[in-house]
Write a protein that holds these residues in place. Structure first.
Motif, PDB file in Angstrom:
ATOM      1  N   HIS A   2       0.796  -1.315  -0.016  1.00 12.38           N
ATOM      2  CA  HIS A   2      -0.082   0.199  -0.119  1.00 12.38           C
ATOM      3  C   HIS A   2       0.835   1.289  -0.037  1.00 12.38           C
ATOM      4  CE1 HIS A   2      -1.881   3.426   2.234  1.00 12.38           C
ATOM      5  NE2 HIS A   2      -2.899   2.989   1.371  1.00 12.38           N
TER       6      HIS A   2
ATOM      7  N   LEU B 222      -5.896  -2.016  -0.783  1.00 14.03           N
ATOM      8  CA  LEU B 222      -4.854  -2.282  -0.118  1.00 14.03           C
ATOM      9  C   LEU B 222      -4.689  -1.944   1.399  1.00 14.03           C
ATOM     10  CD1 LEU B 222      -2.282  -1.725  -2.832  1.00 14.03           C
ATOM     11  CD2 LEU B 222      -2.785  -4.095  -1.959  1.00 14.03           C
ATOM     12  N   ASP B 223      -5.278  -0.544   1.680  1.00 12.98           N
ATOM     13  CA  ASP B 223      -5.145  -0.091   2.949  1.00 12.98           C
ATOM     14  C   ASP B 223      -6.470  -1.095   3.897  1.00 12.98           C
ATOM     15  OD1 ASP B 223      -4.893   2.025   4.943  1.00 12.98           O
ATOM     16  OD2 ASP B 223      -6.996   2.347   4.550  1.00 12.98           O
TER      17      ASP B 223
ATOM     18  N   LEU C 168      -5.918   1.672  -3.957  1.00 12.62           N
ATOM     19  CA  LEU C 168      -5.353   1.897  -2.754  1.00 12.62           C
ATOM     20  C   LEU C 168      -6.302   1.451  -1.432  1.00 12.62           C
ATOM     21  CD1 LEU C 168      -3.637   5.209  -3.604  1.00 12.62           C
ATOM     22  CD2 LEU C 168      -2.584   3.123  -3.339  1.00 12.62           C
TER      23      LEU C 168
END
Length: 294
Positions: A231, A261-262, A258
């Motif tokens: 990330h 991934l976060d 993102l």
């Protein structure tokens, strides 16, 4: 851990056997025009390509107010071009363009944006020389309190399964290399595929996002990567190189990746890495469906 980006490493270096390496980081460096001419001839798919102004915009972010703003967000970084030539001013043999991120000082990640060798100069060791130079220059781009860590090098690779038939044929014919053969080059160097849906955000307002890519990585020691590491790297890569300092939050293609991934990072997850076998098998099926030799 305090890490700072170094300036003043631009140079031309004699590698022996008539080969020179030119390393530069500035948008006004005259060698950029030689790099761009060779790069423009090497790549043909428009949504994958930067124009000259795009390269200048990326390199401009190495210094000044742009660097101050972005390094405050993402940590120290360096965008670098490496050009191989025959003799100090001869024809271009190959080149690479990449960005290195030192982040919070706990590791080193690289996005290798472009790497190529002139078709007439293949099998002379230039590709391996370029990959090694990317590793070395990434480590040497920063002042570390101790030994510089080995980088994780992320690479975008054409996905032969997802590519449109006309793009597959056009790009393979232009490069003189089949898409599967390109992947085998990376496989032989120990690359792994990052098991996540990847889509490159548009490189400019005139271009489209690109979903025909695989994200690979060189230098990973295991079968997974920490989601938090990935990330952080992708946020830096999208924010600096792809969007030229723009905020990924405002670009849906970037923001969606993102966010996933976060969420994985917050859950303490790891992202799997795989080999290429499943891609090769699926690519063979696709080629047969299109009437091409498997």
């Amino acid at each position: 851990m305090t890490v700072t980006a170094l300036s003043g490493r631009d140079r031309s270096e004699d590698l022996g056997n008539g080969v020179f390496a030119h390393v530069f980081t500035g948008k006004d460096d005259p060698r950029l025009l030689r790099f761009f001419a060779a790069y423009d001839a090497a790549f043909i798919l428009e949504d994958e390509k930067e124009d000259l102004d795009g390269f200048k915009a990326c390199l401009a972010l190495n210094d000044g107010a742009g660097y101050d703003r972005l390094s405050a967000l993402y940590g120290p970084y360096r965008e670098i071009v490496i050009l191989l030539t025959e003799g100090v001013a001869g024809r271009v043999l190959g080149a690479a363009n990449f960005i290195a991120f030192a982040g919070d000082g706990s590791g080193l990640t690289v996005s290798l944006s472009y790497i190529f060798v002139d078709a007439a100069e293949r099998r002379q060791g230039h590709f391996s020389r370029l990959v090694e130079a990317v590793r070395d220059e990434a480590k040497a781009a920063f002042r570390w309190p101790g030994a510089a860590p080995d980088p994780l090098i992320f690479i975008e690779m054409n996905d032969p399964v997802k590519m449109a038939a006309e793009d597959y044929a056009l790009d393979s014919a232009h490069a003189g290399l089949d898409q599967v053969d390109r992947l085998r080059i990376w496989e032989r160097r120990g690359a792994r595929i990052v098991a996540m849906p990847y889509r490159q955000p548009p490189l400019s307002a005139q271009q489209s996002s690109n979903a025909d890519l695989l994200l690979g990585v060189l230098g990973a020691s295991g079968d997974t990567l920490e989601a938090c590491l990935l990330h952080a790297h992708m946020r830096r890569f999208f924010g600096v190189t792809v969007l030229k300092g723009g905020d990924p939050v405002h670009v849906p293609v970037a923001a969606a990746q993102l966010d996933r991934l976060d969420a994985a990072c917050q859950a303490g997850e790891r992202i799997a890495l795989s080999g290429f076998e499943h891609i090769f098998a699926e690519a063979a099926r696709v080629r047969l469906d299109r009437g091409m030799p498997a």
